[in-house]
Design an enzyme around this catalytic site. Sequence first.
Site, PDB file in Angstrom:
ATOM      1  N   GLY A 137      -8.414   0.581  -2.289  1.00 44.66           N
ATOM      2  CA  GLY A 137      -8.350   2.198  -1.583  1.00 44.66           C
ATOM      3  C   GLY A 137      -7.350   2.597  -1.098  1.00 44.66           C
ATOM      4  O   GLY A 137      -6.410   1.873  -0.441  1.00 44.66           O
ATOM      5  N   GLU A 138      -7.307   3.978  -0.879  1.00 40.03           N
ATOM      6  CA  GLU A 138      -6.032   4.538  -0.044  1.00 40.03           C
ATOM      7  C   GLU A 138      -6.695   5.178   1.170  1.00 40.03           C
ATOM      8  O   GLU A 138      -7.726   6.064   0.989  1.00 40.03           O
ATOM      9  CB  GLU A 138      -5.503   5.695  -0.727  1.00 40.03           C
ATOM     10  CG  GLU A 138      -4.712   6.735   0.173  1.00 40.03           C
ATOM     11  CD  GLU A 138      -3.628   5.907   1.048  1.00 40.03           C
ATOM     12  OE1 GLU A 138      -3.932   6.162   2.190  1.00 40.03           O
ATOM     13  OE2 GLU A 138      -2.678   5.327   0.420  1.00 40.03           O
ATOM     14  N   GLU A 159     -14.348  -5.517  -2.243  1.00 42.15           N
ATOM     15  CA  GLU A 159     -13.762  -6.940  -1.870  1.00 42.15           C
ATOM     16  C   GLU A 159     -13.082  -6.820  -0.275  1.00 42.15           C
ATOM     17  O   GLU A 159     -12.673  -5.467   0.146  1.00 42.15           O
ATOM     18  CB  GLU A 159     -12.687  -7.212  -2.769  1.00 42.15           C
ATOM     19  CG  GLU A 159     -13.165  -7.435  -4.135  1.00 42.15           C
ATOM     20  CD  GLU A 159     -12.141  -7.811  -5.051  1.00 42.15           C
ATOM     21  OE1 GLU A 159     -10.964  -7.759  -4.718  1.00 42.15           O
ATOM     22  OE2 GLU A 159     -12.578  -8.314  -6.148  1.00 42.15           O
ATOM     23  N   CYS A 171      -2.014  -9.422  -0.881  1.00 41.71           N
ATOM     24  CA  CYS A 171      -1.701  -8.041  -1.304  1.00 41.71           C
ATOM     25  C   CYS A 171      -1.300  -7.704  -2.635  1.00 41.71           C
ATOM     26  O   CYS A 171      -0.730  -8.375  -3.406  1.00 41.71           O
ATOM     27  CB  CYS A 171      -0.420  -7.615  -0.517  1.00 41.71           C
ATOM     28  SG  CYS A 171      -0.568  -7.803   1.257  1.00 41.71           S
ATOM     29  N   SER A 181       3.621   2.393   3.050  1.00 39.17           N
ATOM     30  CA  SER A 181       3.969   1.704   2.067  1.00 39.17           C
ATOM     31  C   SER A 181       5.053   2.617   1.297  1.00 39.17           C
ATOM     32  O   SER A 181       4.780   3.464   0.533  1.00 39.17           O
ATOM     33  CB  SER A 181       3.032   1.382   0.939  1.00 39.17           C
ATOM     34  OG  SER A 181       1.910   0.461   1.651  1.00 39.17           O
ATOM     35  N   LEU A 182       6.527   2.270   1.413  1.00 40.64           N
ATOM     36  CA  LEU A 182       7.767   2.883   0.716  1.00 40.64           C
ATOM     37  C   LEU A 182       7.978   2.244  -0.449  1.00 40.64           C
ATOM     38  O   LEU A 182       7.995   3.004  -1.543  1.00 40.64           O
ATOM     39  CB  LEU A 182       8.768   2.691   1.896  1.00 40.64           C
ATOM     40  CG  LEU A 182       9.744   3.997   1.790  1.00 40.64           C
ATOM     41  CD1 LEU A 182       9.187   5.400   1.705  1.00 40.64           C
ATOM     42  CD2 LEU A 182      10.699   3.960   2.734  1.00 40.64           C
ATOM     43  N   HIS A 183       8.305   0.962  -0.636  1.00 38.40           N
ATOM     44  CA  HIS A 183       8.654   0.422  -1.726  1.00 38.40           C
ATOM     45  C   HIS A 183       9.593   0.801  -2.765  1.00 38.40           C
ATOM     46  O   HIS A 183      10.148   0.208  -3.669  1.00 38.40           O
ATOM     47  CB  HIS A 183       7.387   0.287  -3.028  1.00 38.40           C
ATOM     48  CG  HIS A 183       5.936  -0.390  -1.997  1.00 38.40           C
ATOM     49  ND1 HIS A 183       6.029  -1.118  -1.089  1.00 38.40           N
ATOM     50  CD2 HIS A 183       4.758   0.132  -2.134  1.00 38.40           C
ATOM     51  CE1 HIS A 183       4.788  -1.495  -0.524  1.00 38.40           C
ATOM     52  NE2 HIS A 183       3.984  -0.692  -1.263  1.00 38.40           N
ATOM     53  N   CYS A 203      -0.155  -3.185  -8.799  1.00 35.52           N
ATOM     54  CA  CYS A 203      -1.345  -3.463  -7.735  1.00 35.52           C
ATOM     55  C   CYS A 203      -2.476  -3.659  -8.643  1.00 35.52           C
ATOM     56  O   CYS A 203      -2.725  -2.707  -9.577  1.00 35.52           O
ATOM     57  CB  CYS A 203      -1.571  -2.363  -6.741  1.00 35.52           C
ATOM     58  SG  CYS A 203      -3.047  -2.752  -5.978  1.00 35.52           S
ATOM     59  N   SER A 219      -2.867   1.080   6.583  1.00 35.21           N
ATOM     60  CA  SER A 219      -1.731   1.205   5.896  1.00 35.21           C
ATOM     61  C   SER A 219      -2.092   2.417   4.637  1.00 35.21           C
ATOM     62  O   SER A 219      -3.116   2.480   4.188  1.00 35.21           O
ATOM     63  CB  SER A 219      -1.394  -0.056   4.940  1.00 35.21           C
ATOM     64  OG  SER A 219      -0.692  -0.057   4.076  1.00 35.21           O
ATOM     65  N   CYS A 225      -9.018  -8.212   6.198  1.00 30.44           N
ATOM     66  CA  CYS A 225      -8.407  -7.066   5.418  1.00 30.44           C
ATOM     67  C   CYS A 225      -9.676  -6.201   4.778  1.00 30.44           C
ATOM     68  O   CYS A 225     -10.342  -6.956   3.880  1.00 30.44           O
ATOM     69  CB  CYS A 225      -7.356  -7.640   4.145  1.00 30.44           C
ATOM     70  SG  CYS A 225      -6.743  -6.533   3.106  1.00 30.44           S
ATOM     71  N   CYS A 237      -0.933   2.393  -8.317  1.00 35.84           N
ATOM     72  CA  CYS A 237       0.293   1.891  -8.241  1.00 35.84           C
ATOM     73  C   CYS A 237       0.471   0.777  -9.397  1.00 35.84           C
ATOM     74  O   CYS A 237      -0.404   0.122  -9.637  1.00 35.84           O
ATOM     75  CB  CYS A 237       0.169   1.111  -6.568  1.00 35.84           C
ATOM     76  SG  CYS A 237       0.243   2.486  -5.450  1.00 35.84           S
ATOM     77  N   ASN A 283       3.199 -10.183  -5.057  1.00 42.10           N
ATOM     78  CA  ASN A 283       2.468 -11.231  -5.580  1.00 42.10           C
ATOM     79  C   ASN A 283       1.978 -10.937  -6.934  1.00 42.10           C
ATOM     80  O   ASN A 283       1.468  -9.935  -7.294  1.00 42.10           O
ATOM     81  CB  ASN A 283       1.239 -11.270  -4.426  1.00 42.10           C
ATOM     82  CG  ASN A 283       1.394 -11.425  -3.278  1.00 42.10           C
ATOM     83  OD1 ASN A 283       2.169 -12.449  -2.848  1.00 42.10           O
ATOM     84  ND2 ASN A 283       0.859 -10.487  -2.395  1.00 42.10           N
ATOM     85  N   CYS A 323      -9.536   2.256  -6.300  1.00 38.92           N
ATOM     86  CA  CYS A 323      -8.440   3.166  -5.996  1.00 38.92           C
ATOM     87  C   CYS A 323      -7.909   4.034  -6.907  1.00 38.92           C
ATOM     88  O   CYS A 323      -7.547   3.828  -7.987  1.00 38.92           O
ATOM     89  CB  CYS A 323      -7.315   2.211  -5.316  1.00 38.92           C
ATOM     90  SG  CYS A 323      -5.869   3.042  -4.381  1.00 38.92           S
TER      91      CYS A 323
END
Length: 346
Positions: free
Chosen positions: A157-158, A90, A329, A210-212, A117, A187, A103, A114, A286, A110
């Site tokens: 993905g990472e 995607e 996201c 990405s800390l979160h 996600c 990212s 994007c 997470c 989201n 992935c």
Amino acid sequence: MTQPLLSLSLEELTAWVQTQDQPAYRGKQLHQWLYQKGARSLLDITVFPKAWREKLADYPIGRSAIAHCRTAPDETRKYLLQLADGLIVETVGIPTEKRLTVCVSSQVGCPMDCDFCATGKGGYTRNLAAHEIVDQVLTVQQDFGRRVSHVVYMGMGEPLLNLKAVVRSLQQLNQDVGIGGRSLTVSTVGVPRRIKELAEHQLQITFAVSLHAPDQSLREQLIPTAKNYPIAKLLEDCRYYVKTTKRRLTFEYILLAGVNDRPEQAHELAQHLKGFQTHVNLIPYNPISEANYKRPQAKQIKQFSDILHKHHIENSIRYSRGLEANAACGQLRTQHQPATTSPEPA
């Protein structure tokens, strides 16, 4: 295995045309048609001799096919692209009056899992090759009929688990497609040793982490792989990146109602980031069907931002686009292929 032409530089394309008994200047023509005009087949390149084009009609260029495209009311478009092996990846095109941002995905699926996600819920299949990443940008550029100005590696993905191909694709987007380095953003949620490795490439890109969460326990709850990467070590590596590249780093922080959006958590986050050359993107969550998290109320979001500002931590609130198309996201998912979970890539 034949190497797709989209994976080659100008010099490599020039060498290739010469192996085909064509003059060297055809390499520059081929480069322009691939990276600027978006040729999908050698048959498209009308400046080439017809007989040669027909002889190499089936030679792999490295382009995907659009399997599906959905457009949100804000004109954001989410694409399902079918790769040469039939897998689906995607990518999202996000237009504004002055910009067209793509994007891109760096993996099929992935492995990071997470909790908030959608992409991670489908498991991991394989890494993307560099040309498969570049192809996503060219596809969006062609479909919109306008030049792409910015690229963000925030899709499936990472990126740091596919670092070699990601670095190669960044170089191609910069040198071959002509997108400025500072308009390219990578990212990551953080992979041990890979941030330092990326820093050594000295790329003039924007780098986002990405800390979160402001503490290790909560971060592990949200990002299971974080158990292998203590937050103190992650921030140490981030400081190394800033020192080595002389470039500011961005932190991303998804705000989840009642989970990581409390005032005391904003104060704790600010303590971690004091003295850091950084900017914080606060991203209201989201929603996805696979998780029960909720987006905070506007007043909670503003309060969190205000606390960071009081600590002199530069930040902004980033509302994602494409929600109606499940293209924002955390909403990307592999809907048109069976989930295949494989060992974490090297």
